[in-house]
Write a protein that holds these residues in place. Structure first.
Motif, mmCIF file in Angstrom:
data_model
loop_
_atom_site.group_PDB
_atom_site.id
_atom_site.type_symbol
_atom_site.label_atom_id
_atom_site.label_comp_id
_atom_site.label_asym_id
_atom_site.label_seq_id
_atom_site.Cartn_x
_atom_site.Cartn_y
_atom_site.Cartn_z
ATOM 1 N N MET A 54 0.810 -1.221 0.000
ATOM 2 C CA MET A 54 0.000 0.000 0.000
ATOM 3 C C MET A 54 0.842 1.269 0.000
ATOM 4 O O MET A 54 0.438 2.295 -0.555
ATOM 5 C CB MET A 54 -0.911 0.016 1.230
ATOM 6 N N THR A 55 2.018 1.220 0.621
ATOM 7 C CA THR A 55 2.886 2.408 0.673
ATOM 8 C C THR A 55 3.969 2.355 -0.409
ATOM 9 O O THR A 55 4.831 3.221 -0.448
ATOM 10 C CB THR A 55 3.545 2.542 2.057
ATOM 11 N N ARG A 56 3.897 1.344 -1.267
ATOM 12 C CA ARG A 56 4.876 1.130 -2.348
ATOM 13 C C ARG A 56 6.309 1.195 -1.801
ATOM 14 O O ARG A 56 7.178 1.894 -2.332
ATOM 15 C CB ARG A 56 4.651 2.121 -3.478
ATOM 16 N N SER A 57 6.503 0.442 -0.714
ATOM 17 C CA SER A 57 7.773 0.455 0.002
ATOM 18 C C SER A 57 8.519 -0.862 -0.148
ATOM 19 O O SER A 57 7.913 -1.913 -0.384
ATOM 20 C CB SER A 57 7.516 0.698 1.502
ATOM 21 N N GLU A 58 9.828 -0.803 0.006
ATOM 22 C CA GLU A 58 10.656 -2.004 -0.002
ATOM 23 C C GLU A 58 10.936 -2.404 1.448
ATOM 24 O O GLU A 58 11.608 -1.678 2.182
ATOM 25 C CB GLU A 58 11.971 -1.763 -0.747
ATOM 26 N N ILE A 59 10.405 -3.542 1.843
ATOM 27 C CA ILE A 59 10.504 -3.976 3.239
ATOM 28 C C ILE A 59 10.893 -5.451 3.273
ATOM 29 O O ILE A 59 10.422 -6.253 2.462
ATOM 30 C CB ILE A 59 9.168 -3.776 3.986
ATOM 31 N N THR A 60 11.760 -5.802 4.218
ATOM 32 C CA THR A 60 12.121 -7.192 4.476
ATOM 33 C C THR A 60 11.554 -7.592 5.834
ATOM 34 O O THR A 60 11.792 -6.917 6.846
ATOM 35 C CB THR A 60 13.642 -7.396 4.458
ATOM 36 N N ILE A 61 10.791 -8.666 5.856
ATOM 37 C CA ILE A 61 10.213 -9.184 7.096
ATOM 38 C C ILE A 61 11.074 -10.364 7.524
ATOM 39 O O ILE A 61 11.206 -11.349 6.798
ATOM 40 C CB ILE A 61 8.750 -9.620 6.887
ATOM 41 N N LYS A 62 11.669 -10.281 8.696
ATOM 42 C CA LYS A 62 12.698 -11.223 9.123
ATOM 43 C C LYS A 62 12.110 -12.449 9.837
ATOM 44 O O LYS A 62 11.128 -12.336 10.577
ATOM 45 C CB LYS A 62 13.681 -10.522 10.064
ATOM 46 N N ASN A 63 12.756 -13.588 9.625
ATOM 47 C CA ASN A 63 12.512 -14.808 10.405
ATOM 48 C C ASN A 63 11.015 -15.133 10.521
ATOM 49 O O ASN A 63 10.450 -15.138 11.609
ATOM 50 C CB ASN A 63 13.121 -14.656 11.801
ATOM 51 N N VAL A 64 10.396 -15.439 9.390
ATOM 52 C CA VAL A 64 8.935 -15.574 9.350
ATOM 53 C C VAL A 64 8.446 -17.000 9.571
ATOM 54 O O VAL A 64 7.242 -17.230 9.701
ATOM 55 C CB VAL A 64 8.381 -15.047 8.010
ATOM 56 N N ASN A 65 9.359 -17.989 9.567
ATOM 57 C CA ASN A 65 8.966 -19.400 9.678
ATOM 58 C C ASN A 65 8.021 -19.768 8.524
ATOM 59 O O ASN A 65 6.844 -20.058 8.711
ATOM 60 C CB ASN A 65 8.299 -19.669 11.029
ATOM 61 N N TRP A 66 8.581 -19.785 7.326
ATOM 62 C CA TRP A 66 7.832 -19.951 6.079
ATOM 63 C C TRP A 66 6.882 -21.133 6.082
ATOM 64 O O TRP A 66 5.758 -21.057 5.574
ATOM 65 C CB TRP A 66 8.806 -20.096 4.900
ATOM 66 N N GLU A 67 7.330 -22.269 6.638
ATOM 67 C CA GLU A 67 6.513 -23.480 6.534
ATOM 68 C C GLU A 67 5.194 -23.377 7.284
ATOM 69 O O GLU A 67 4.293 -24.189 7.079
ATOM 70 C CB GLU A 67 7.291 -24.710 7.033
ATOM 71 N N MET A 68 5.060 -22.366 8.151
ATOM 72 C CA MET A 68 3.827 -22.194 8.912
ATOM 73 C C MET A 68 2.938 -21.078 8.356
ATOM 74 O O MET A 68 1.938 -20.726 8.972
ATOM 75 C CB MET A 68 4.149 -21.905 10.379
ATOM 76 N N LEU A 69 3.268 -20.525 7.186
ATOM 77 C CA LEU A 69 2.497 -19.407 6.633
ATOM 78 C C LEU A 69 1.332 -19.854 5.758
ATOM 79 O O LEU A 69 0.446 -19.060 5.449
ATOM 80 C CB LEU A 69 3.410 -18.466 5.838
ATOM 81 N N GLY A 70 1.333 -21.120 5.350
ATOM 82 C CA GLY A 70 0.210 -21.637 4.584
ATOM 83 C C GLY A 70 -0.056 -20.844 3.311
ATOM 84 O O GLY A 70 0.850 -20.584 2.513
ATOM 85 N N LEU A 71 -1.313 -20.425 3.126
ATOM 86 C CA LEU A 71 -1.744 -19.740 1.902
ATOM 87 C C LEU A 71 -1.435 -18.245 1.894
ATOM 88 O O LEU A 71 -1.724 -17.567 0.907
ATOM 89 C CB LEU A 71 -3.256 -19.924 1.711
ATOM 90 N N ILE A 72 -0.885 -17.725 2.968
ATOM 91 C CA ILE A 72 -0.722 -16.266 3.082
ATOM 92 C C ILE A 72 0.094 -15.684 1.932
ATOM 93 O O ILE A 72 -0.364 -14.743 1.249
ATOM 94 C CB ILE A 72 -0.144 -15.884 4.453
ATOM 95 N N PRO A 73 1.319 -16.160 1.652
ATOM 96 C CA PRO A 73 2.078 -15.548 0.546
ATOM 97 C C PRO A 73 1.342 -15.605 -0.786
ATOM 98 O O PRO A 73 1.261 -14.599 -1.506
ATOM 99 C CB PRO A 73 3.367 -16.379 0.509
ATOM 100 N N ASN A 74 0.764 -16.767 -1.133
ATOM 101 C CA ASN A 74 0.092 -16.892 -2.432
ATOM 102 C C ASN A 74 -1.180 -16.065 -2.527
ATOM 103 O O ASN A 74 -1.568 -15.619 -3.611
ATOM 104 C CB ASN A 74 -0.211 -18.360 -2.728
ATOM 105 N N THR A 75 -1.856 -15.841 -1.405
ATOM 106 C CA THR A 75 -3.066 -15.014 -1.438
ATOM 107 C C THR A 75 -2.707 -13.568 -1.777
ATOM 108 O O THR A 75 -3.406 -12.918 -2.568
ATOM 109 C CB THR A 75 -3.806 -15.092 -0.092
#
Length: 438
Positions: A253-274
């Motif tokens: 929404m803010t057209r910003s470049e942001i890195t979100i650290k240590n997210v535990n990818w395997e527990m994110l499920g459908l969130i990234p693809n949504t």
């Protein structure tokens, strides 16, 4: 009543570390009541709802030691069960919906558990039937004082006994409560249509490390072999997937470049693809998420047959309802249109009038569905004054304000503080213009 003042329209940059998961922490903290031995928990978020539950546990007699940021030890060896019949408990318990989950552990270990009707977000009906129907299947007797709105369950003299149960709904807190009661019941408990969210998986893993015998973790069929007692353990709370989704939405929404650290990818499920369905680039970098600056905007996908994109919530492994409000806000600046379908709660979309006041093109079809026509950043949202109705709507309005043109004011920010730790300080660290003015 606290207030945020936000100067919108600024691009952000940098790294942000997600807090520990609120919904997991509320379950894990209640589980400390199941043993007299010491339990150490790390990555506990410093937020209002969690701190309220820790205070309730202290008042119940749990020995709480705050070791370091996010790190605590708990020992429930000398509890004051008289507190459960006190006026103070009515106040403490009714102010927090998560307090319902102390009932299962108390019932399992002490043969009785009580709770005033709990509070929480006003997002629609959230029945407690699943909790108490599960306890009754284990042999407990249910009591309800209608005048004082006070619930209670008591085990028979011979104790709780395992049984087969098919839950009417896959309630996360209901499943957690029943599991915590069943681990000390005699015999085998089988729970079908159990919730299987990462928070529930974490609770089961913790209980197993304490000596419980739970199989089927991660599925909707749990089998629990009762044990006579549980011991201590160490446990680390997952990063909060709802906060991770919030930061993805903020970056877009803010057209910003942001890195979100240590997210535990395997527990994110459908969130990234949504979020990718909205045209947002979500890059995996080790265990981090990198969101590049979307200087050219982002375009909503269509279904294969060309029909409008429909994003809806569902029990895990479906898309979490806690992020639908973020999806809705992010869609206001997308290229294209989507239908947001909130199936699980009937009052969660009622904050859209505030976004419409800011210039968003949203049609609220009914309490469960909203159509969003994106601006493609050709028309910015306008700053306004508003009030946060609940945690998830609150963070969505905050993201809208950070992207809007001008200075917005958000009142009742205690609702946001209930779920997001030091949010103003962390946003300032990546360049946001936000002040806590009251």
């Amino acid at each position: 009543m606290g207030t945020f003042q936000i100067e919108g329209g600024h691009r952000l940059s940098g790294e942000i570390q997600p807090q520990g998961a609120k919904n997991e922490a509320l379950q894990i903290l209640c589980a400390v009541l199941l043993t007299s031995e010491k339990i150490r928990i790390t990555n506990i978020p410093d937020i209002l709802d969690v701190n309220k539950l820790i205070r309730l546990l202290k008042n119940l007699g749990v020995k709480v030691n705050h070791e370091d940021k996010g790190s605590y030890t708990f020992q429930s060896d000398e509890l004051d069960l008289d507190y459960l019949s006190s006026e103070q408990f009515k106040i403490d318990g009714s102010g927090l919906r998560g307090s319902i989950m102390i009932v299962g552990p108390l019932l399992a270990r002490f043969g009785k558990g009580y709770i005033p009707r709990p509070g929480g977000d006003k997002i629609g009906r959230r029945r407690l039937d699943t909790h108490f129907e599960g306890f009754i299947k284990l042999g407990a007797k249910f009591r309800y004082n209608k005048e004082e709105r006070f619930y209670g369950v008591e085990a028979p003299a011979e104790g709780l006994k395992g049984d087969y149960m098919l839950l009417e709904e896959a309630s996360v807190t209901g499943t957690a409560n029943i599991v915590m009661a069943a681990v000390l019941a005699k015999g085998t408990t089988t729970i079908y249509n159990a919730a299987c969210e990462p928070y529930l998986q974490q609770l089961c893993k913790m209980l197993n490390s304490m000596g419980a015998k739970i199989s089927g973790v991660g599925s909707n069929l749990l089998t629990i072999e009762g044990v006579s007692e549980l011991g201590g353990c160490e446990h680390r709370v997952l990063p909060d997937m709802v906060e991770i989704g919030s930061w993805i939405g903020l970056a877009a929404m803010t057209r910003s470049e942001i890195t979100i650290k240590n997210v535990n990818w395997e527990m994110l499920g459908l969130i990234p693809n949504t979020f990718r369905k909205l045209g947002i680039t979500v890059e995996k970098s080790g265990d981090d998420i990198h969101i590049p600056a979307h200087t050219e905007g982002y375009e909503v996908q269509n279904f294969i047959d060309g029909s409008i994109m429909n994003i809806s919530d569902a029990p895990w492994p479906g898309f979490t309802p806690d992020l639908l409000s973020i999806i809705l806000v992010v869609a206001t600046q997308a290229r294209g249109s989507i239908l947001v379908h909130q199936k699980m709660f009937e009052s969660r979309l009622f904050f859209v009038d505030k976004l419409i006041d800011m210039g968003a093109k949203i049609i609220l079809c009914d309490p469960h569905r909203a159509t969003v026509i994106g601006h493609d950043f050709k028309s910015k949202l306008k700053a306004t004054t508003m009030s946060s109705p609940d945690i998830r709507a609150g963070i969505s309005l905050l993201i809208a304000a950070l992207s809007a043109k001008g200075t917005s004011v958000i009142h009742n920010i205690e609702q946001i503080d209930r779920g997001y730790e030091d949010i103003d300080k962390r946003l300032k660290a990546i360049g946001a213009k936000i002040e806590r003015i009251a």
